[in-house]
Write a protein that holds these residues in place. Structure first.
Motif, short mmCIF file in Angstrom:
data_model
loop_
_atom_site.label_atom_id
_atom_site.label_comp_id
_atom_site.label_asym_id
_atom_site.label_seq_id
_atom_site.Cartn_x
_atom_site.Cartn_y
_atom_site.Cartn_z
N ILE A 75 0.69 -1.20 -0.08
CA ILE A 75 -0.15 0.03 0.02
C ILE A 75 0.92 1.46 0.18
O ILE A 75 0.43 2.29 -0.59
CB ILE A 75 -1.01 -0.04 1.12
CG1 ILE A 75 -1.89 -1.19 0.99
CG2 ILE A 75 -1.58 1.26 1.33
CD1 ILE A 75 -2.64 -1.33 2.32
N LEU A 76 2.15 1.34 0.74
CA LEU A 76 2.79 2.50 0.79
C LEU A 76 3.46 3.10 -0.65
O LEU A 76 3.47 4.20 -0.85
CB LEU A 76 4.27 1.94 1.49
CG LEU A 76 4.90 3.39 2.07
CD1 LEU A 76 4.05 4.39 2.58
CD2 LEU A 76 6.06 2.79 2.90
N PRO A 77 3.88 2.07 -1.51
CA PRO A 77 4.15 2.72 -2.81
C PRO A 77 3.48 3.71 -3.57
O PRO A 77 3.69 4.75 -3.95
CB PRO A 77 4.87 1.65 -3.64
CG PRO A 77 5.18 0.62 -2.59
CD PRO A 77 4.35 0.75 -1.46
N PRO A 78 2.17 3.24 -3.62
CA PRO A 78 1.11 3.92 -4.37
C PRO A 78 0.93 5.45 -3.66
O PRO A 78 0.66 6.48 -4.23
CB PRO A 78 -0.13 3.33 -4.54
CG PRO A 78 0.00 1.86 -4.27
CD PRO A 78 1.47 1.92 -3.46
N ILE A 79 0.81 5.42 -2.40
CA ILE A 79 0.82 6.46 -1.47
C ILE A 79 1.78 7.33 -1.68
O ILE A 79 1.55 8.72 -1.83
CB ILE A 79 0.47 6.19 0.13
CG1 ILE A 79 -0.68 5.39 0.34
CG2 ILE A 79 0.32 7.37 0.80
CD1 ILE A 79 -0.97 5.06 1.76
N LEU A 80 2.99 7.02 -1.80
CA LEU A 80 4.11 7.91 -1.74
C LEU A 80 4.01 8.28 -3.35
O LEU A 80 4.49 9.67 -3.76
CB LEU A 80 5.39 7.08 -1.49
CG LEU A 80 5.56 6.77 -0.23
CD1 LEU A 80 6.78 5.99 -0.12
CD2 LEU A 80 5.73 8.08 0.89
N PHE A 81 3.87 7.43 -4.27
CA PHE A 81 4.04 7.86 -5.92
C PHE A 81 2.96 9.10 -6.25
O PHE A 81 3.28 10.18 -6.67
CB PHE A 81 3.51 6.69 -6.64
CG PHE A 81 3.53 6.95 -8.17
CD1 PHE A 81 4.63 7.37 -8.75
CD2 PHE A 81 2.27 7.41 -8.74
CE1 PHE A 81 4.57 7.75 -10.15
CE2 PHE A 81 2.11 7.40 -10.24
CZ PHE A 81 3.48 7.94 -10.84
N VAL A 82 1.64 8.95 -5.44
CA VAL A 82 0.63 10.01 -5.85
C VAL A 82 1.10 11.17 -4.96
O VAL A 82 0.92 12.30 -5.59
CB VAL A 82 -0.57 9.57 -5.45
CG1 VAL A 82 -1.82 10.37 -5.48
CG2 VAL A 82 -0.85 8.42 -6.18
#
Length: 108
Positions: A75-82
């Motif tokens: 879940i963390l990579p999409p949060i950081l990417f956006v």
């Protein structure tokens, strides 16, 4: 390689069209540009920080409920990417240039 949407449009023809390189580079020669660039970075951080905080809080809440840590890692990579994508959009003016705000159009 041309950074504009249409290959026939050039940034130096005086029409006010800006390329991606122009947005990222800015005017390095002026001190006002340095101040406004720092302000754009701060404003971008202020705009993106609540969404990043909500995403990280959601991640902590899910892990606190006993969710497998692998799901937290997923879940963390999409949060950081956006969040980073939003920061770049606000920092370069991409988000404000497409709003049709007359105040921004009048300074060109």
């Amino acid at each position: 390689m041309d950074d504009t949407a249409e290959s026939g449009v050039r940034a130096d023809d005086g029409t006010g069209d800006r390329t991606t390189a122009d947005l990222l580079a800015g005017d390095e020669g002026s001190s006002a540009s340095d101040e406004s660039d720092g302000m754009n970075r701060k404003r971008a951080l202020l705009f993106v920080a609540p969404f990043l905080a909500i995403g990280l809080f959601d991640l902590a809440l899910l892990l606190g409920w006993g969710l497998d840590p692998l799901w937290g890692f997923m879940i963390l990579p999409p949060i950081l990417f956006v969040s980073v994508l939003g920061w770049i959009a606000f920092r370069t003016g991409f988000a404000s240039d497409r709003t049709g705000d007359p105040a921004l159009d009048s300074r060109d």
